[in-house]
Design an enzyme around this catalytic site. Structure first.
Site, short mmCIF file in Angstrom:
data_model
loop_
_atom_site.label_atom_id
_atom_site.label_comp_id
_atom_site.label_asym_id
_atom_site.label_seq_id
_atom_site.Cartn_x
_atom_site.Cartn_y
_atom_site.Cartn_z
N ARG A 1 -10.08 -19.28 5.47
CA ARG A 1 -10.29 -20.72 5.64
C ARG A 1 -11.00 -21.01 6.96
NH1 ARG A 1 -4.23 -22.92 7.11
NH2 ARG A 1 -3.96 -21.33 8.68
N LYS B 1 1.52 5.10 -4.00
CA LYS B 1 2.00 6.05 -2.99
C LYS B 1 1.94 7.48 -3.53
CE LYS B 1 4.92 2.77 -0.52
NZ LYS B 1 4.77 2.85 0.92
N HIS C 1 1.82 -1.93 -4.69
CA HIS C 1 1.29 -0.80 -3.92
C HIS C 1 2.20 0.42 -3.96
CE1 HIS C 1 3.79 -2.34 -0.58
NE2 HIS C 1 3.66 -1.14 -0.04
N HIS D 1 8.64 -3.50 -6.61
CA HIS D 1 8.65 -2.11 -6.12
C HIS D 1 9.83 -1.29 -6.69
CE1 HIS D 1 5.58 -3.59 -3.60
NE2 HIS D 1 6.31 -3.97 -2.58
C1 BG6 Z 1 5.72 -5.59 0.65
C2 BG6 Z 1 6.76 -6.61 1.00
O1 BG6 Z 1 5.35 -5.71 -0.70
O2 BG6 Z 1 6.23 -4.29 0.88
C3 BG6 Z 1 7.20 -6.44 2.43
O3 BG6 Z 1 6.23 -7.92 0.82
C4 BG6 Z 1 7.62 -5.03 2.72
O4 BG6 Z 1 8.27 -7.35 2.74
C5 BG6 Z 1 6.56 -4.04 2.23
O5 BG6 Z 1 7.81 -4.88 4.11
C6 BG6 Z 1 7.06 -2.61 2.32
O6 BG6 Z 1 6.02 -1.72 2.01
P1 BG6 Z 1 5.96 -0.25 2.62
O7 BG6 Z 1 4.79 0.39 1.97
O8 BG6 Z 1 5.83 -0.40 4.10
O9 BG6 Z 1 7.27 0.40 2.25
#
Ligand code: BG6
Length: 471
Positions: free
Chosen positions: A47, A165, A161, A223
């Protein structure tokens, strides 16, 4: 290194935290590895009108200092911005075009509609949606319906994500690239499965986002559930995206639904209070910036889950995740049954049960814990570790975002979440959310730097088991 075809990556939320911490560094590493062709472009939209040089300065500062997440103001997105973007992308109509929506999910629908109005959504375009996608099943469904009015399911990449990993890839390879684990991978051999995603950090300047989200939506619905699927799924027909996702969906559908009664007995929520983490005093959750002074948002969740299918009948899955834990530890522990009868003299206090660790943090590794004989003239056993992490010790592991972004460029959806999977995951967590919301009760307090509230301990000890602690 094989380069990918030229592409345009357009990041909505380009001045935000995720872009600075993950997306830009991921592209930088792929560039250093020689995977990006010279014609590839990254177009970051935010923005603030910083200009190219201003943006580069800001992103370099941010990537180093990890400053706080910024949110988008929907009102600031004008049709003019999209017209400018359309001009900018005019010459590259034929190449893969990726729109990465790293914004609050309530902007996804509006952005997609404007992309469509500006003729930016072409058959070779792909859209990446960050999590959490919605707040519940209904809102997720509404967002998905809007996005799907512009893009087809084959063009939509819902990112989690954790699936990118390295250790998760290895877990798949271990299960489906070897024959020796399959006969061990079920009830009768496995006593229980534990998944822990523990973080030392608190809400890190994301107070406003976190307070309206909580751990169940931020970590469990995505996750934790994705990890559970990877462990519990049946072998897919192939690594093709839909075959993998069909199997994950079957796991979520086999999860025993929570009822208001089982939420009370099998789900624990906690909120951290002031304490000490890594030797440093830290404030309580309610004292963090952006957090309501009477907040009832959870920063810790522990659950006991059951998968009602042939393979997993009777095997409890204990899941927990929280902020301000003693260590940064993410791991899956598969606990096998102990020996039916031991013929060795007991080695005092040594737990002889075999155990497989799939470690995601702080280092990615897979270890099998076995018993072996101690050297010497007596038959005494000692626990030893078989390190199954085949990636070289000094080899750099790709960050999850590097891997996943390259998958989007290549058009591989295997590690992305399909809409029906996402819906099923929301459906499973909804009774927990609803029961907690209806209770006139705050989450249980736990001191920062400890392993969560006492109830999380009771959840597992009443089954005569205990959390496998590495800290
Ligand atoms: C994110 C969350 O998706 O994953 C965060 O929004 C969290 O709150 C993070 O800290 C943890 O990811 P990683 O890869 O550091 O374990």
């Amino acid at each position: 290194m094989i380069t990918v075809d030229p592409f345009d990556l357009v990041i909505f939320g380009g001045t935000g935290d995720l872009a600075a911490r993950k997306l830009i560094p991921a592209m930088y590493h792929r560039h250093c590895a020689g995977q990006l062709p010279e014609q590839a472009r990254i177009i970051a939209l935010g923005r603030k009108d910083l200009g190219r040089d201003g943006y580069l300065d800001a992103i370099i500062d941010k990537s180093r200092a990890l400053i706080t997440e910024q949110y988008f103001d929907a009102a600031q997105w004008q049709d003019g911005d999209f017209a400018r973007l359309a001009d900018y992308l005019l010459d590259t109509r034929d190449r893969v075009r990726i729109f990465y929506l790293s914004t609050s999910p309530n902007l996804f629908a509006g952005i997609c509609q404007r992309l469509a109005h500006s003729n930016l959504a072409l058959p070779n375009s792909r859209v990446v949606l960050e999590k959490p996608l919605g707040r519940d099943l209904r809102s997720a469904d509404e967002i998905n319906a809007c996005v799907e009015s512009v893009f087809s399911e084959k063009q939509i990449y819902r990112i989690d994500h954790y699936l990118g990993k390295e250790a998760v890839q290895n877990m798949l390879a271990l299960r489906f690239g070897n024959s020796i684990f399959e006969p061990l991978w079920s009830h009768g051999k496995i006593r229980d499965v534990q998944i822990t995603l523990a973080e030392q950090i608190g809400v890190e300047g994301r107070g406003e986002f976190y307070d309206s989200t909580g751990t169940l939506r931020d970590m469990v619905q995505n996750h934790l559930m994705q990890l559970l699927c990877i462990i519990a799924m049946e072998p897919p027909i192939s690594m093709d995206a839909d075959n993998v996702r069909d199997e994950k969906l079957k796991v979520i559908r086999s999860l025993e639904p929570f009822t208001p009664e089982t939420v009370i007995t099998n789900a624990v929520r906690g909120q951290y209070q002031a304490g000490v983490v890594g030797g440093n005093p830290v404030p309580g959750y309610r004292q963090e910036p952006g957090i309501d002074a009477d907040s009832r948002t959870e920063t810790f969740v522990a659950l006991k889950a059951r998968i009602n299918n042939w393979r997993w009948s009777g095997v409890p899955f204990y899941l927990r995740t929280g902020k301000r834990m003693p260590e940064y530890v993410s791991e899956v522990v598969i606990n096998f049954f102990s020996l039916p009868h031991s013929i060795y003299p007991s080695s005092d206090g040594v737990d002889s049960a075999n155990r497989l660790y799939i470690r995601l943090q702080p280092h990615e590794a897979i270890e099998l814990h076995l018993m072996a004989k101690q050297a010497g003239d007596r038959n005494i056993l000692k626990p030893v570790k078989l390190d199954l992490d085949l990636a070289g010790q000094n080899e750099r592991h790709l960050d999850a975002y590097e891997r996943l972004l390259m998958d989007v460029v290549r058009g591989n959806q295997t590690l992305f979440v399909r809409r029906d999977e996402l819906n099923a995951a929301w459906q499973w967590v909804e009774p927990i959310m609803n029961t907690w919301a209806a209770l006139d009760k705050a989450p249980e307090a736990y001191e920062a730097g400890t392993a969560g509230p006492a109830a999380a301990h009771d959840l597992i000890t009443r089954d005569e088991r205990s959390w496998i602690e590495d800290y």
